[in-house]
Design an enzyme around this catalytic site. Structure first.
Site, mmCIF file in Angstrom:
data_model
loop_
_atom_site.group_PDB
_atom_site.id
_atom_site.type_symbol
_atom_site.label_atom_id
_atom_site.label_comp_id
_atom_site.label_asym_id
_atom_site.label_seq_id
_atom_site.Cartn_x
_atom_site.Cartn_y
_atom_site.Cartn_z
ATOM 1 C CB ILE A 209 -0.961 -0.030 1.219
ATOM 2 C CG1 ILE A 209 -2.012 -1.146 1.010
ATOM 3 C CG2 ILE A 209 -1.657 1.310 1.404
ATOM 4 C CD1 ILE A 209 -2.928 -1.393 2.200
ATOM 5 C CG ASP B 71 10.242 0.536 4.249
ATOM 6 O OD1 ASP B 71 10.255 -0.108 5.322
ATOM 7 O OD2 ASP B 71 9.402 0.352 3.352
ATOM 8 C CG ASP C 92 13.254 0.916 14.134
ATOM 9 O OD1 ASP C 92 12.046 1.258 14.062
ATOM 10 O OD2 ASP C 92 13.680 0.084 14.954
ATOM 11 C CG ASN D 24 1.786 2.761 4.333
ATOM 12 O OD1 ASN D 24 0.680 2.233 4.225
ATOM 13 N ND2 ASN D 24 2.921 2.148 3.986
ATOM 14 C CE LYS E 39 1.653 -16.866 19.086
ATOM 15 N NZ LYS E 39 1.436 -18.297 18.772
ATOM 16 C CG LEU F 45 -5.115 -10.606 26.332
ATOM 17 C CD1 LEU F 45 -4.028 -9.631 25.887
ATOM 18 C CD2 LEU F 45 -6.299 -9.848 26.915
ATOM 19 C CG ASN G 205 -1.697 -18.400 23.878
ATOM 20 O OD1 ASN G 205 -1.521 -18.970 24.959
ATOM 21 N ND2 ASN G 205 -2.626 -18.768 23.012
ATOM 22 C CG ASN H 32 -9.819 -9.663 13.335
ATOM 23 O OD1 ASN H 32 -10.701 -10.517 13.399
ATOM 24 N ND2 ASN H 32 -8.904 -9.652 12.401
ATOM 25 C CE1 TYR I 295 -2.245 -3.865 12.110
ATOM 26 C CE2 TYR I 295 -4.603 -4.334 12.072
ATOM 27 C CZ TYR I 295 -3.464 -3.842 11.454
ATOM 28 O OH TYR I 295 -3.549 -3.308 10.187
#
Lengths: 444, 444
Positions: B217, B236, B259, B286, B293, B295, B297, B345, B351
């Site tokens: 993207i 990047d 970074d 972006n 994972k 939660l 774990n 999700n 995330y």
């Protein structure tokens, strides 16, 4: 109206098939039974913020046992985390540090509540961190399983003492089908509320108006408000008079038959409440209709009847009752929105507009109410009623499974949510739209 | 990366199967080609409000033909309805009266835009009626079909002259995969914007920073901003330097490898932009990672790395650029949120928290920006990339079809949305989170 798939999936053969085919395995949800304790187990508390210190005391008033240090191997019925102290995004890891070790200690139908500060009342990095909580709780709601629920409750500064009715609702089986929701306490309107006296009959001596009360969700709302001590005044159209009168007689209530879209309906309702009850404490705008058609085929009549019943009538009745001062202090007005009003739905441009408008009605009133009067709405998802029983099998099955609980809700789930809003101890719960949907996938 | 089901469903055999089995029939979406007109057809205008009179003139500046009285039997490429005059719920029927007779006159991939007033700036019945529009547009988006899109654009009073860039985007194929969205113009920040001069190169002479620019993207965002005239500065990680340098050479751009979570990254970026470009006009956050994972774990490292890259870095970089005054007047900051940040999700507590936090970043900055600088976010749904190509077939198929377009989007769809925000003529478009998701069913 029973969920045959759910019963089957819990039989020996059903369990085998569900496991091997990866089918949904809906858990039998625990629901509140009159006379039972609010929470059947221990709640673990965590986090450090404005609320942490008082939580144990508040829960104890509700008869709920809590602990700061759960014993190794104990089964926990609930987790409450005070996240108001998380003032920047790099501190969010405290969520993981509290929850991860406890996730395997949860009993069935566990309850998780994260407490935060309304982001819109904050600035900078603290606002960012508090807003991030929503992604956390909504994800956890989708993965917790076993009939568990997860909510985010934003408590404004100054409203710390007004969380009891909300914690009682969200930690108990009364919120069986409410998950993935964001609740605001004290963000608009009043930040304080009358103390909880008898949580089993918070509406003792109160009067509750319920439109569309003769059957379905309206009937359950009437029953639950009556259970909580209210005198219910049921309203329905003249054609539904028989059912309405029978129910109100059973509940020692009162009734009024009229068409809520009639020009004089708001005035007649106001007069009735003043003359016979000296006012009203709870107003539930439950009556609603659908007249589905795609927009290309939508007649003016279909459009106008849906808007008139679902939206214009609640607007006019609310306005009349407020203008005439018929709504008592610490009263509540409750609208019934819908997932369709949030996400939209094929064939429902009229219905979804009316239900989005109900959300607008909450927004338009929430800032102007005084004396601890509140306005909120419920937004039901797939609720199993006589109406949904008529939906074709496959459509109904898909509709029922598209949520984190893999099952439809019951009318009582909507009614319990209304009762939480109606509780005078919820005077700081204002301007909310809470979905009763088992965290249905659909949304916007 | 091609959509084999879509190709198949348009073959003779595929068409037969789709029709008889009731399968999804994804329409091939029209997308914008450089040099083409913005709108390939006529747009019909309707409604009476603050905007109606100026709409024809605004569209004509963009080279778009419009009419108040479409000829019988003509094919319409777009419908724009000014609903700002609908001041009470009983007037909403004007929507039906305009749209219903025109729904059968629409060309393929039609565009519908309803214009309203931001409800939060209104009171009483007008607020209710304007809020109701959202249920209407979201429903119409789900039923319009044939690659059509439907949006609701709330325009604050005083911002009437600032709608050009937004109408251009939403009426053109640039918004192919954007539907069911609510956009606010002038509701926060600036209400006026520089006039559109050359809509084909709105970013001529401008500098755009894009993080994670080497592929996916981010690469498309760089390409589209370059197409629109910007000098792109790609950022990047050092490991991606080869791809980054190659792309930036192709686009006559500049690059910086670092970074973004490093302590000195914000300062290094600010210094680079000041020294080599004299400032920056467009900042696109972006770069993002997932470390999924449940939660139960979730390791501390998985949590912290996702929050650091996706949320804390955009916060720190934005803050540094703004504090040092590196962002030029009429500049824009663009975050990349996600449907997961809205709906939650499974396996993505980290995330989703980071992406909900990106929405919080928009909220936290939108009120404090000056000089016509804006902050907005895109929230991609299922976008077809090399990453999604690795998703198992059935999961990918289901994910792709759960939206009103029955197909996944392309990286260019996200990039075009970013370019709309980046346009200096969008200076009154502030505080928005627009989903690029084909009106995906998932939400909250």
């Amino acid at each position: 109206m029973s969920d045959k798939y759910q019963s089957f999936s819990q039989s020996p053969l059903g369990k085998l098939l569900v496991k091997n085919l990866g089918l949904p395995a809906p858990m039998k949800l625990e629901r509140y039974a009159e006379g039972a304790p609010l929470v059947d187990g221990v709640v673990a508390l965590g986090g450090r913020g404005r609320l942490a210190e008082s939580l144990g005391g508040i829960l104890s008033q509700l008869g709920v046992e809590s602990t700061d240090a759960p014993a190794e191997g104990s089964r926990l019925k609930g987790l409450v985390f005070d996240a108001t102290g998380l003032t920047s995004s790099d501190r969010l890891v405290a969520l993981r540090d509290f929850f991860t070790p406890l996730m395997r200690s949860l009993a069935t139908c566990p309850r998780v509540v994260v407490l935060g500060t309304p982001p819109e009342l904050l600035e900078g990095g603290e606002r960012v961190a508090q807003r991030a909580l929503e992604g956390f709780t909504r994800s956890l709601g989708k993965e917790i399983g076993r009939g568990g629920t997860v909510q985010l409750v934003y408590v404004a500064e100054g409203a710390e003492a007004s969380v009891a009715s909300t914690l009682g609702f969200l930690l108990s089986p009364k919120s069986a089908y409410v998950s993935g929701q964001v609740v605001r306490i004290g963000a608009t309107g009043s930040t304080d509320a009358p103390a909880v006296t008898d949580w089993t009959r918070p509406l003792a001596g109160k009067v509750a108006l319920v439109t569309g009360a003769s059957r379905g969700i309206g009937e359950q709302i009437a029953r639950v408000l009556h259970r909580d001590g209210a005198t219910v005044v049921g309203v329905d159209v003249p054609q539904a008079a028989d059912g309405l009168v029978e129910l109100m007689n059973e509940l020692d209530g009162d009734w009024l038959t009229l068409d809520i879209t009639a020009k004089d309906a708001p005035q007649r309702i106001a007069q009735h409440l003043k003359d016979k009850h000296g006012g009203v404490d709870v107003v539930v705008h439950n009556a609603g209709i659908t007249r589905d058609k795609k927009l290309a085929n939508m007649s003016e009549d279909r459009w106008e009847s849906v808007i008139a019943v679902n939206l214009t009538a609640p607007e006019r009745i609310s306005r009349e009752l407020l203008d005439q001062g018929v709504v008592n202090a610490h009263g509540s007005i409750v609208g019934v929105a819908s997932i369709a009003g949030i996400a939209g739905n094929v064939g429902q441009t009229n219905y979804a507009a009316s239900k989005a408008g109900v959300i607008g009605l909450v927004d338009s009133l929430k800032g102007e109410l005084t004396d601890g009067i509140t306005v909120n709405a419920v937004a039901p998802g797939f609720i199993i009623t006589q109406m949904t029983a008529a939906v074709p099998f496959v459509t109904r099955e898909v509709g029922q499974r598209l949520n984190a609980m893999s099952q439809g809700g019951l009318p009582v789930d909507v009614a319990e949510t209304v009762a939480w809003y109606a509780d005078p101890a919820s005077s700081a719960v204002n301007g909310n739209v809470v979905r009763v949907c088992g965290q249905m996938m659909l949304g916007a």
